[in-house]
Design an enzyme around this catalytic site. Structure first.
Site, PDB file in Angstrom:
ATOM      1  CG  HIS A   7      -3.732  -2.014   4.461  1.00  0.00           C
ATOM      2  ND1 HIS A   7      -4.921  -2.627   4.130  1.00  0.00           N
ATOM      3  CD2 HIS A   7      -3.465  -2.391   5.749  1.00  0.00           C
ATOM      4  CE1 HIS A   7      -5.348  -3.353   5.152  1.00  0.00           C
ATOM      5  NE2 HIS A   7      -4.496  -3.214   6.154  1.00  0.00           N
ATOM      6  CB  CYS A  41      -8.137  -1.347   4.351  1.00  0.00           C
ATOM      7  SG  CYS A  41      -7.557  -0.360   2.960  1.00  0.00           S
ATOM      8  CG  HIS A  57      -5.852  -4.405   9.535  1.00  0.00           C
ATOM      9  ND1 HIS A  57      -4.864  -4.577   8.592  1.00  0.00           N
ATOM     10  CD2 HIS A  57      -5.754  -5.495  10.351  1.00  0.00           C
ATOM     11  CE1 HIS A  57      -4.196  -5.701   8.824  1.00  0.00           C
ATOM     12  NE2 HIS A  57      -4.713  -6.271   9.888  1.00  0.00           N
TER      13      HIS A  57
END
Length: 390
Positions: free
Chosen positions: A350, A302, A362
């Site tokens: 994240h 990520c 993402h």
């Protein structure tokens, strides 16, 4: 979160830099909230076998823990690279200074030998010039009085260089010790990620076809709810936009395998050129696999994706989510603009790139691919903060 792979057509085993799970694993690990809220959640069986809901929750926890460990791995890897460069520079400096010392020592030795041949100096003068630690003789005023200014300068230079070299050697030794410690941290973080992912895969492999079908149904329900909330966010953003922005021009469109609706005029008017470049890069990565620790170009985790996307716009972000969340200006979700970074979970493990209308691009989790979906993909409570890098 946080390498070279080809998109698999079916479940595959571990790759070089990461571990993947089957597509149904994605449904399991992304539907924690819905299962935990189920009114008919089944308890563990009498023989101690965990229920489907318990397995699903455990898998979700394992994957979030793996994401956190991935960011620690990324931080340790970056630190290792920095320390290795510093140690290499120190060792090069020590080698150069040692060479200078040897040359100076030879010159002083030649001077002492010449004094012996001419009888111009007492024996203790030569001992002084050839000693391993000339500083020990520095306070001998009578001896120093016999040296010319040039000779004194040579000795001064030698002593200074020797002291500096010894200090640099100590720094290099300390740097090597720190590098060893960081490499140990890197190894530990990597082992943690691999263990969490392996445990999750083992739990999922035990699910029956019926249980897998239930998970898939819950995933569809979760996606529908996330899409509904994204639409509500888009409406709030449009209502909150200043009237002066409604006539602003839209950003240049960019191709996408699965585009979200175009940002509302109020959002489009404030999209910067850098944000446009960031979004264009991110869209071009859609479909590439998530691999923990990867920074592209074939795969990403990520924070590797967000770093690479903003780098394409000329902005250098830190490597990890922990550092990226402090880079820029924090804004509310309602004020989010395309290009902003959306962070998730209490541990900030994240991150995704906001694209407008409640959507983001993402790299979700192991076993998935870079994609565009609602910022509510894991529920509203999962959203931590929004940061505008530039």
């Amino acid at each position: 979160m946080a390498s070279q792979h080809r998109k698999p057509r079916r479940a595959s085993g571990p790759r070089v830099a990461g571990i993947r799970t089957p597509a149904l694993a994605t449904a399991a690990l992304t539907s924690v909230a819905l299962f935990s809220q189920s009114a008919d959640a089944a308890p563990s069986s009498d023989d101690g076998t965990p229920s489907l809901e318990e397995v699903e929750k455990k898998v979700g926890d394992l994957y979030r823990q793996a994401e956190s460990a991935t960011e620690k791995y990324n931080a340790a890897k970056e630190k290792t690279t920095t320390q290795r460069k510093r140690v290499a520079g120190l060792l090069d400096d020590v080698a150069r200074r040692t060479q200078n010392l040897n040359e100076a020592r030879e010159e002083l030795g030649s001077f002492a030998a010449a004094q012996y041949r001419t009888g111009a100096a007492a024996p203790d003068t030569a001992a002084f010039l050839l000693a391993d630690t000339p500083q020990d003789y520095f306070d001998q005023t009578q001896l120093m009085g016999r040296l010319t200014e040039r000779q004194k300068g040579m000795v001064d230079d030698y002593v200074t260089e020797q002291s500096t070299t010894m200090r640099k050697r100590r720094e290099a030794g300390e740097g090597l010790a720190a590098l060893t410690d960081t490499q140990r941290e890197l190894k530990t973080a990597k082992a943690t990620v691999q263990k969490k992912l392996a445990t999750a895969r083992e739990l999922l492999s035990r699910l029956t076809a019926q249980e897998q079908a239930r998970l898939a149904a819950i995933e569809r329900q979760r996606q529908e709810e996330a899409a509904r909330k994204a639409a509500e966010l888009a409406q709030r953003q449009a209502a909150a936009a200043p009237a002066a922005d409604t006539g602003a021009s839209s950003p240049s469109p960019s191709a996408s395998p699965s585009p979200s609706p175009a940002p509302s005029p109020s959002q489009s008017g404030v999209v910067s050129t850098k944000a446009e470049k960031t979004l264009a890069f991110a869209r071009a990565q859609i479909g590439k696999p998530y691999v923990w620790g990867a920074t592209g170009p074939g795969s990403y985790d990520c924070s590797g994706l967000t770093q690479a996307a903003w780098k394409a716009a000329g902005v250098t972000l830190p490597r990890t989510t922990y550092d990226q969340v402090t880079f820029g200006t924090t804004v509310s979700l309602t004020d989010a603009r395309p290009g902003d970074l959306v962070f998730f979970y209490e541990g900030v493990s994240h991150v995704g790139i906001y694209t407008g209308n409640g959507m983001m691009i993402h790299a979700p989790k192991p076993g998935t691919y870079v994609r565009e979906e609602s910022v509510y993909y894991d529920g509203e409570s999962a959203i931590h903060s929004v940061v505008r890098p530039a």
